[in-house]
Scaffold this motif. Sequence first.
Motif, short mmCIF file in Angstrom:
data_model
loop_
_atom_site.label_atom_id
_atom_site.label_comp_id
_atom_site.label_asym_id
_atom_site.label_seq_id
_atom_site.Cartn_x
_atom_site.Cartn_y
_atom_site.Cartn_z
N MET A 1 -0.64 18.22 -4.01
CA MET A 1 -0.77 16.84 -3.91
C MET A 1 -1.19 16.12 -5.10
N ALA A 2 -1.24 16.88 -6.28
CA ALA A 2 -1.79 15.99 -7.46
C ALA A 2 -0.93 14.63 -7.67
N ARG A 3 0.54 14.74 -7.53
CA ARG A 3 1.06 13.74 -7.59
C ARG A 3 0.84 12.64 -6.67
N GLY A 4 0.60 13.29 -5.27
CA GLY A 4 0.25 12.41 -4.32
C GLY A 4 -1.15 11.90 -4.34
N PHE A 5 -1.97 12.40 -4.90
CA PHE A 5 -3.20 11.86 -5.24
C PHE A 5 -3.16 10.54 -6.30
N ASP A 6 -2.38 10.84 -7.48
CA ASP A 6 -2.11 9.77 -8.27
C ASP A 6 -1.57 8.52 -7.62
N ALA A 7 -0.79 8.72 -6.75
CA ALA A 7 0.00 7.64 -5.99
C ALA A 7 -0.80 6.91 -5.05
N ALA A 8 -1.73 7.75 -4.53
CA ALA A 8 -2.55 7.12 -3.69
C ALA A 8 -3.65 6.09 -4.35
N MET A 9 -3.93 6.83 -5.68
CA MET A 9 -4.80 5.96 -6.39
C MET A 9 -4.30 5.00 -6.87
N ARG A 10 -2.89 4.85 -7.09
CA ARG A 10 -2.20 3.59 -7.55
C ARG A 10 -2.02 2.44 -6.48
N LEU A 11 -2.02 3.05 -5.32
CA LEU A 11 -1.95 2.20 -3.93
C LEU A 11 -3.39 1.49 -4.02
N MET A 12 -4.38 2.28 -3.92
CA MET A 12 -5.72 1.75 -3.94
C MET A 12 -6.11 0.66 -4.87
N ARG A 13 -5.54 0.90 -6.16
CA ARG A 13 -5.60 -0.28 -7.10
C ARG A 13 -4.58 -1.41 -7.09
N SER A 14 -3.78 -1.38 -5.96
CA SER A 14 -2.88 -2.48 -5.80
C SER A 14 -3.79 -3.63 -5.69
N ARG A 15 -3.09 -4.99 -5.76
CA ARG A 15 -3.47 -6.14 -5.30
C ARG A 15 -3.02 -6.55 -3.89
N ASP A 16 -2.33 -5.67 -3.42
CA ASP A 16 -1.86 -5.90 -1.79
C ASP A 16 -2.64 -5.05 -0.86
N PRO A 17 -3.52 -6.06 -0.04
CA PRO A 17 -4.39 -5.24 0.72
C PRO A 17 -3.82 -4.02 1.61
N GLN A 18 -2.56 -4.31 2.12
CA GLN A 18 -2.08 -3.11 2.94
C GLN A 18 -1.72 -1.84 2.09
N GLN A 19 -1.07 -2.19 0.76
CA GLN A 19 -1.19 -0.98 0.09
C GLN A 19 -2.43 -0.18 -0.19
N GLN A 20 -3.73 -1.06 -0.61
CA GLN A 20 -4.56 -0.55 -0.78
C GLN A 20 -5.30 0.26 0.68
N GLU A 21 -4.97 -0.26 1.68
CA GLU A 21 -5.43 0.62 3.03
C GLU A 21 -4.62 1.86 2.96
N ASP A 22 -3.30 1.78 2.66
CA ASP A 22 -2.29 2.84 2.74
C ASP A 22 -2.81 3.97 1.79
N GLY A 23 -3.25 3.47 0.61
CA GLY A 23 -3.65 4.58 -0.38
C GLY A 23 -4.97 5.16 0.29
N PHE A 24 -5.90 4.69 0.79
CA PHE A 24 -7.22 4.89 1.28
C PHE A 24 -6.67 5.82 2.50
N ALA A 25 -6.00 5.59 3.25
CA ALA A 25 -5.60 6.48 4.42
C ALA A 25 -4.75 7.80 3.96
N GLN A 26 -4.03 7.75 2.96
CA GLN A 26 -3.64 9.04 2.17
C GLN A 26 -4.60 10.12 1.87
N LEU A 27 -5.35 9.36 1.07
CA LEU A 27 -6.55 10.19 0.35
C LEU A 27 -7.73 10.63 1.52
N ARG A 28 -7.82 9.97 2.62
CA ARG A 28 -8.87 10.31 3.60
C ARG A 28 -8.45 11.68 4.07
#
Length: 112
Positions: A1-28
């Motif tokens: 999940m190393a790639r998955g971690f990086d992808a989730a972090m990119r989502l959490m850093r997005s300006r799109d609130p839904q993408q931020q939530e999605d990244g957080f949910a993936q990492l959770r």
Amino acid sequence: MARGFDAAMRLMRSRDPQQQEDGFAQLRLHAAEHVAELIEQFERERQDQGLRRWLLELIAESGSPAALPVLVAQLDSADESLRGSATAGLTRLGTPEARSSIWRARANGTIT
């Protein structure tokens, strides 16, 4: 999940609130597997307080003993949200060190 971690972090850093939530949910789902990376991201993040809060929440939820130092350090944070996540994480750990850290913070009045 190393790639998955990086992808989730990119989502959490997005300006799109839904993408931020999605990244957080993936990492959770995988916080315990990535506690070292989460701590590194938390310690590097200086600009986005919301992201720092989420990262500490994930660190706290990991239940990892490796989280102890960062959680203890945040008991003295000026940010009430960070203190709350740190307290929850230390409570979850339940180790003697975690319990005594909470006791000291309560005795010092930094948490209630």
